[in-house]
Design a protein around this motif. Structure first.
Motif, PDB file in Angstrom:
ATOM      1  N   GLU A   1       0.842   6.174 -11.929  1.00 48.90           N
ATOM      2  CA  GLU A   1       1.126   5.334 -13.108  1.00 48.90           C
ATOM      3  C   GLU A   1       1.736   4.001 -12.676  1.00 48.90           C
ATOM      4  O   GLU A   1       1.375   2.937 -13.174  1.00 48.90           O
ATOM      5  CB  GLU A   1       2.086   6.068 -14.057  1.00 48.90           C
ATOM      6  N   LEU A   2       2.652   4.066 -11.713  1.00 50.25           N
ATOM      7  CA  LEU A   2       3.262   2.822 -11.211  1.00 50.25           C
ATOM      8  C   LEU A   2       2.196   1.938 -10.573  1.00 50.25           C
ATOM      9  O   LEU A   2       2.180   0.718 -10.748  1.00 50.25           O
ATOM     10  CB  LEU A   2       4.360   3.149 -10.186  1.00 50.25           C
ATOM     11  N   SER A   3       1.284   2.577  -9.847  1.00 49.69           N
ATOM     12  CA  SER A   3       0.206   1.825  -9.192  1.00 49.69           C
ATOM     13  C   SER A   3      -0.690   1.155 -10.232  1.00 49.69           C
ATOM     14  O   SER A   3      -1.104   0.000 -10.086  1.00 49.69           O
ATOM     15  CB  SER A   3      -0.590   2.780  -8.302  1.00 49.69           C
ATOM     16  N   SER A   4      -0.957   1.881 -11.309  1.00 48.61           N
ATOM     17  CA  SER A   4      -1.809   1.333 -12.367  1.00 48.61           C
ATOM     18  C   SER A   4      -1.136   0.135 -13.056  1.00 48.61           C
ATOM     19  O   SER A   4      -1.768  -0.889 -13.305  1.00 48.61           O
ATOM     20  CB  SER A   4      -2.100   2.464 -13.355  1.00 48.61           C
TER      21      SER A   4
ATOM     22  N   GLY B   1     -12.577  14.488  -1.672  1.00 46.10           N
ATOM     23  CA  GLY B   1     -11.171  14.375  -1.291  1.00 46.10           C
ATOM     24  C   GLY B   1     -10.962  15.078   0.028  1.00 46.10           C
ATOM     25  O   GLY B   1     -11.921  15.234   0.778  1.00 46.10           O
ATOM     26  N   PRO B   2      -9.747  15.544   0.354  1.00 44.88           N
ATOM     27  CA  PRO B   2      -8.622  15.669  -0.575  1.00 44.88           C
ATOM     28  C   PRO B   2      -7.904  14.354  -0.873  1.00 44.88           C
ATOM     29  O   PRO B   2      -7.047  14.318  -1.735  1.00 44.88           O
ATOM     30  CB  PRO B   2      -7.676  16.644   0.140  1.00 44.88           C
ATOM     31  N   VAL B   3      -8.280  13.261  -0.161  1.00 48.33           N
ATOM     32  CA  VAL B   3      -7.607  11.985  -0.415  1.00 48.33           C
ATOM     33  C   VAL B   3      -8.451  11.174  -1.392  1.00 48.33           C
ATOM     34  O   VAL B   3      -9.665  11.022  -1.201  1.00 48.33           O
ATOM     35  CB  VAL B   3      -7.413  11.200   0.903  1.00 48.33           C
ATOM     36  N   PHE B   4      -7.789  10.685  -2.443  1.00 49.24           N
ATOM     37  CA  PHE B   4      -8.460   9.875  -3.465  1.00 49.24           C
ATOM     38  C   PHE B   4      -7.651   8.615  -3.729  1.00 49.24           C
ATOM     39  O   PHE B   4      -6.419   8.612  -3.564  1.00 49.24           O
ATOM     40  CB  PHE B   4      -8.541  10.643  -4.797  1.00 49.24           C
ATOM     41  N   ASP B   5      -8.343   7.565  -4.211  1.00 49.42           N
ATOM     42  CA  ASP B   5      -7.604   6.445  -4.792  1.00 49.42           C
ATOM     43  C   ASP B   5      -6.943   6.985  -6.054  1.00 49.42           C
ATOM     44  O   ASP B   5      -7.586   7.712  -6.831  1.00 49.42           O
ATOM     45  CB  ASP B   5      -8.556   5.298  -5.159  1.00 49.42           C
TER      46      ASP B   5
ATOM     47  N   PHE C   1      -2.221  -0.920  -4.119  1.00 44.01           N
ATOM     48  CA  PHE C   1      -3.175   0.035  -3.543  1.00 44.01           C
ATOM     49  C   PHE C   1      -2.468   1.378  -3.344  1.00 44.01           C
ATOM     50  O   PHE C   1      -1.362   1.427  -2.794  1.00 44.01           O
ATOM     51  CB  PHE C   1      -3.660  -0.516  -2.199  1.00 44.01           C
ATOM     52  N   CYS C   2      -3.101   2.463  -3.794  1.00 41.73           N
ATOM     53  CA  CYS C   2      -2.423   3.760  -3.708  1.00 41.73           C
ATOM     54  C   CYS C   2      -3.430   4.878  -3.463  1.00 41.73           C
ATOM     55  O   CYS C   2      -4.392   5.029  -4.217  1.00 41.73           O
ATOM     56  CB  CYS C   2      -1.671   4.013  -5.020  1.00 41.73           C
ATOM     57  N   GLN C   3      -3.220   5.627  -2.400  1.00 39.31           N
ATOM     58  CA  GLN C   3      -4.057   6.800  -2.133  1.00 39.31           C
ATOM     59  C   GLN C   3      -3.193   8.055  -2.117  1.00 39.31           C
ATOM     60  O   GLN C   3      -2.065   8.036  -1.595  1.00 39.31           O
ATOM     61  CB  GLN C   3      -4.779   6.651  -0.800  1.00 39.31           C
TER      62      GLN C   3
ATOM     63  N   ALA D   1       0.853  -1.196   0.000  1.00 39.09           N
ATOM     64  CA  ALA D   1       0.000   0.000   0.000  1.00 39.09           C
ATOM     65  C   ALA D   1       0.883   1.238   0.000  1.00 39.09           C
ATOM     66  O   ALA D   1       1.936   1.258   0.647  1.00 39.09           O
ATOM     67  CB  ALA D   1      -0.896   0.014   1.230  1.00 39.09           C
ATOM     68  N   VAL D   2       0.420   2.266  -0.717  1.00 35.78           N
ATOM     69  CA  VAL D   2       1.172   3.521  -0.796  1.00 35.78           C
ATOM     70  C   VAL D   2       0.246   4.674  -0.415  1.00 35.78           C
ATOM     71  O   VAL D   2      -0.892   4.752  -0.898  1.00 35.78           O
ATOM     72  CB  VAL D   2       1.718   3.738  -2.229  1.00 35.78           C
TER      73      VAL D   2
END
Ligand SMILES: Cc1cc2nc3c(=O)[nH]c(=O)nc-3n(C[C@H](O)[C@H](O)[C@H](O)COP(=O)(O)OP(=O)(O)OC[C@H]3O[C@@H](n4cnc5c(N)ncnc54)[C@H](O)[C@@H]3O)c2cc1C
Ligand code: FES
Length: 266
Positions: free
Chosen positions: A206-209, A248-252, A214-216, A191-192
């Motif tokens: 992009e790396l997460s994709s 937000g301000p936090v999004f996947d 998992f990246c937020q 997770a990031v």
């Protein structure tokens, strides 16, 4: 969400252009979650008229800290506040980070001021217990602009530094350091949590994709009301418009259309 008067307990310089402010504000402190923010009326007059948003950096015993950089009129006024002064605050606002105890490897990645909402993420992950491999990556232009290294290390976390000028740690962008470090990681357990400049977040997204971890991310847009009403903070997401202050301000990371020109601060 509360609108309250907060009392300044201290407001001191932390490095060249940064300040730490501690505020007595029990209602907001009791409800605050990692990644949420407060909307501060910096001046008692009408200049500047609009409130300014700041991440809740730390939170304990009825107090919150904000960590901020002086960039314009509002933050300059804030930097002059003294012990005992009162500030009008709205908060806690927005949707914070989802911290899931299922992940065994966690990266917390900050670029510049991005560390502000991430300290509480680090604290919460530490609270969730042992058995996790947690690495904090702090990136900045040079070593004078690295914030919170000691505080994060004192939580028992591994902290790595990247500076663009090579004055400390890895020389280059923190997103490049991250890319090197994850080349051998298993994505499903990873997770990031990240905050920083849009270009950095876009690279991590992009790396997460590609790798499926998992990246937020926490985004910073100019804000008006901070409450979801004025649409001043809207960006484009993969399934429609998103209000940074409300959705937000936090999004996947995968919720965001990273090529939206509206993502850059105008
Ligand atoms: C959810 C959220 C959390 C934030 N948390 C923090 C924090 O913890 N610490 C911190 O120092 N800053 C944070 N910011 C940015 C902070 O709100 C702005 O730096 C501040 O509003 C600038 O006000 P000013 O009157 O001093 O500058 P202004 O005179 O309004 O602008 C001066 C410069 O700052 C840029 N700027 C203005 N508003 C923003 C913004 N919202 N985001 C990024 N750049 C902006 C402008 O483009 C301009 O170049 C956050 C922003 C958001 C949306
Ligand atoms: S700032 Fe008004 S809707 Fe987000």
């Amino acid at each position: 969400m509360y609108q309250v008067k907060a009392t300044v307990l201290f407001n001191e310089k932390a490095g060249k252009a940064h300040y730490r402010m501690k505020l007595e504000v029990s209602q907001i402190a009791k409800d605050a979650r990692p990644g949420q923010f407060v909307h501060i009326r910096c001046s008692s007059g009408d200049d500047p008229l609009l409130r300014r948003p700041f991440s809740i950096h730390k939170c304990a015993q009825g107090r919150i800290d904000i960590l901020y950089q002086v960039v314009g009129r509002g933050t300059a006024i804030l930097s002059k506040k003294r012990r005992g002064d009162q500030l009008d605050l709205l908060g806690p606002l927005g949707k914070g980070f989802e911290i899931d105890s299922a992940f065994s490897k966690i990266f917390i990645i900050s670029g510049g001021m991005g560390v502000a909402p991430l300290y509480m993420v680090a604290q919460e992950i530490t609270r969730l217990g042992q058995g996790k491999e947690v690495t904090v990556l702090l990136g900045a232009k040079n070593k004078e602009l690295i914030l919170d290294k000691d505080d994060l290390e004192s939580l028992g976390l591994r902290v790595m530094i990247a500076t663009e000028d090579g004055s400390e740690g890895y020389q280059g962008l923190v997103s490049d350091l991250f890319e090197r470090l994850i080349s051998s990681q298993t994505s499903l357990s990873l997770a990031v949590y990240s905050c920083g400049p849009v270009s950095m977040l876009k690279k991590i997204a992009e790396l997460s994709s590609h790798q499926g971890f998992f990246c937020q991310v926490s985004l910073e847009q100019r804000m008006g009301c901070g409450l979801g009403a004025c649409l001043g903070c809207v960006i484009r997401g993969t399934s429609g418009y998103l209000r940074v202050c409300k959705e937000g301000p936090v999004f996947d990371a995968q919720e965001i259309l990273w090529d939206d020109p509206g993502l850059e601060i105008k």
